[in-house]
Design a protein around this motif. Sequence first.
Motif, mmCIF file in Angstrom:
data_model
loop_
_atom_site.group_PDB
_atom_site.id
_atom_site.type_symbol
_atom_site.label_atom_id
_atom_site.label_comp_id
_atom_site.label_asym_id
_atom_site.label_seq_id
_atom_site.Cartn_x
_atom_site.Cartn_y
_atom_site.Cartn_z
ATOM 1 N N LYS A 307 0.852 -1.195 0.000
ATOM 2 C CA LYS A 307 0.000 0.000 0.000
ATOM 3 C C LYS A 307 0.882 1.237 0.000
ATOM 4 C CE LYS A 307 -2.224 1.544 3.638
ATOM 5 N NZ LYS A 307 -3.221 1.702 4.750
ATOM 6 N N ILE A 308 0.754 2.036 -1.073
ATOM 7 C CA ILE A 308 1.508 3.289 -1.152
ATOM 8 C C ILE A 308 0.826 4.371 -0.315
ATOM 9 C CG2 ILE A 308 2.342 5.078 -2.723
ATOM 10 C CD1 ILE A 308 2.426 2.925 -4.919
ATOM 11 N N ASN A 309 -0.484 4.488 -0.482
ATOM 12 C CA ASN A 309 -1.301 5.415 0.299
ATOM 13 C C ASN A 309 -2.738 4.886 0.279
ATOM 14 O OD1 ASN A 309 -2.472 6.345 -2.215
ATOM 15 N ND2 ASN A 309 -0.601 7.586 -2.488
ATOM 16 N N GLU A 310 -3.699 5.676 0.675
ATOM 17 C CA GLU A 310 -5.088 5.217 0.758
ATOM 18 C C GLU A 310 -5.764 5.095 -0.599
ATOM 19 O OE1 GLU A 310 -6.474 4.088 3.451
ATOM 20 O OE2 GLU A 310 -4.594 4.485 4.509
ATOM 21 N N LYS A 311 -5.064 5.463 -1.666
ATOM 22 C CA LYS A 311 -5.657 5.365 -2.994
ATOM 23 C C LYS A 311 -4.819 4.526 -3.963
ATOM 24 C CE LYS A 311 -8.128 9.785 -2.822
ATOM 25 N NZ LYS A 311 -8.347 11.092 -3.501
ATOM 26 N N GLN A 312 -3.604 4.154 -3.556
ATOM 27 C CA GLN A 312 -2.725 3.440 -4.483
ATOM 28 C C GLN A 312 -2.147 2.168 -3.848
ATOM 29 O OE1 GLN A 312 0.128 6.612 -5.391
ATOM 30 N NE2 GLN A 312 -0.747 6.786 -7.468
ATOM 31 N N VAL A 313 -2.129 1.091 -4.646
ATOM 32 C CA VAL A 313 -1.510 -0.180 -4.253
ATOM 33 C C VAL A 313 -0.658 -0.659 -5.424
ATOM 34 C CG1 VAL A 313 -1.892 -2.624 -3.745
ATOM 35 C CG2 VAL A 313 -3.336 -0.884 -2.676
ATOM 36 N N ILE A 314 0.579 -1.028 -5.144
ATOM 37 C CA ILE A 314 1.449 -1.609 -6.162
ATOM 38 C C ILE A 314 1.657 -3.079 -5.832
ATOM 39 C CG2 ILE A 314 3.633 -1.018 -5.003
ATOM 40 C CD1 ILE A 314 4.767 -0.449 -7.849
ATOM 41 N N GLY A 315 1.721 -3.905 -6.853
ATOM 42 C CA GLY A 315 1.893 -5.341 -6.632
ATOM 43 C C GLY A 315 2.722 -5.977 -7.725
ATOM 44 N N ILE A 316 3.111 -7.203 -7.478
ATOM 45 C CA ILE A 316 3.865 -7.969 -8.471
ATOM 46 C C ILE A 316 3.486 -9.435 -8.314
ATOM 47 C CG2 ILE A 316 5.882 -8.226 -6.961
ATOM 48 C CD1 ILE A 316 7.640 -8.115 -9.500
ATOM 49 N N ILE A 317 3.313 -10.129 -9.437
ATOM 50 C CA ILE A 317 3.105 -11.573 -9.451
ATOM 51 C C ILE A 317 4.207 -12.169 -10.300
ATOM 52 C CG2 ILE A 317 1.511 -11.440 -11.429
ATOM 53 C CD1 ILE A 317 0.105 -13.915 -10.322
ATOM 54 N N GLY A 318 4.733 -13.331 -9.893
ATOM 55 C CA GLY A 318 5.842 -13.865 -10.669
ATOM 56 C C GLY A 318 6.233 -15.270 -10.291
#
Length: 476
Positions: A307-318
Amino acid sequence: MATDKPCKNLHRSPSPAQCMDHYGCIYENNHLITLLVDPENGRIADANRAACEFYGYSLRQFRQLLICDLAADPKSGVQEFVEKALPAGDEQSNRMFIDRHVLASGEPIDVEVHTGMMKMLGKNCVYTVIHDISERVSSEQRLRESEERYRDLVELCPEAILVYSGGIILFVNKQTERMFGNKKQELIGKRIEDFFNEVYFQSAEHNKLKTTGLLKERFRIEQRLIRRHDNRIFDLEISGVPVIYEEDKALQLVIRDITESKRELERAIRLQEHRHAVSFPLDSKAVLEKLYIPARTLSGDFFLFHKINEKQVIGIIGDVTGKGITAALNISALRVMFMDSLLSTQNPVQVLNDLNLKALQYLGEDYIAGCCFLFDFGTGLLKAAGAGINEFLYVPRGRDCERITVKGAPLGMFESSEFEEKSIPFESGDRFCFYSDGMELLFNSDELGRDYGYLIERFAGAALQDDCTWLGLNIQ
């Protein structure tokens, strides 16, 4: 009236000269190496052309030799030859024995000697036919040496090797003795279930070990067994191949103890399951459905959210290279590198560029296939970039799914790799599906874009060669 007159020579007996001419024709033109030997003194009375060519003596030289002069053993005498050629004075039976002779050149040669008695002009002779068996003896010697080397290799092998037929142990090596806890003489002639609990030999696979009727192809099975005398548990990998042992059909079994590697795998699976228990950081913005299908051996599937902030989420699948504990360690390293990259950027392409440099520096020949994505719920925009995992699905509300491709080589493969990024606007009711490599080979896009309930039913009981991970994110 003319009458038939009998031929004057019709019943006339052949003369001694005619007999000798007839004998000489057959004897001289015979391709078999033939000698006539006087049994009283062992002198060679005659030799045909084939004998002269084979031994390298002229006929005159032959007639000056005794039969024992041809023997390679200097202690061999006339009496020894007579005893082998005419055992117990029997002059009626033909005999055969193996000997070693020496040619005129001094070269030793292995021969098979066939003998029998015959009369020639009223005198008894030992009719001796000789076959050159040097190549056969040499082949048999090479075979014996090969078998001895094979036995030496089998004894030195770190895996247990045994020959097994119809439920009976025929041969074992030293490592089998150590695994079974018994000496070789205590194992031969017994059954495997005499030393391990028989209940573990009731599967269809293990029935192959009890019959000779099914020994037609190679096979490999894994089985957990309990040794009877101390209740020690073994996880074993058993490989079988049909062989001929002492002229009978049998199985050669190579038994590898995988107990420790199984324990490592179980630890790695527990660690993987713990990692896959994570939830989506902004659960009010999207609902996460996840499906993980482990293969026979744990590989390197993973997914991470931050969670970057209350509006953004970064993820990775691999998927990282390696199996078992190696894969688990690589995933741990990737997690650290991913979080370190996020300290300087949250853009998917820049994250992959940074991870690529880190993989080249720290992971050596191990590669990472991945897809990095950023959900911005404030702007309603998804950004995604690929590195080896080059596709995902976008399912707009009420419409067919779209397969989105993002080009890029796996992380750690090339220093100058370039990663493609796609931006997809989304709204409430839309859905995104991300999956590890291998899934797209098993199912088409329409299937992978279906809901979790459909997929879990389709994947029930699936036996895969590699782990597969599927993530479904339903936008609220």
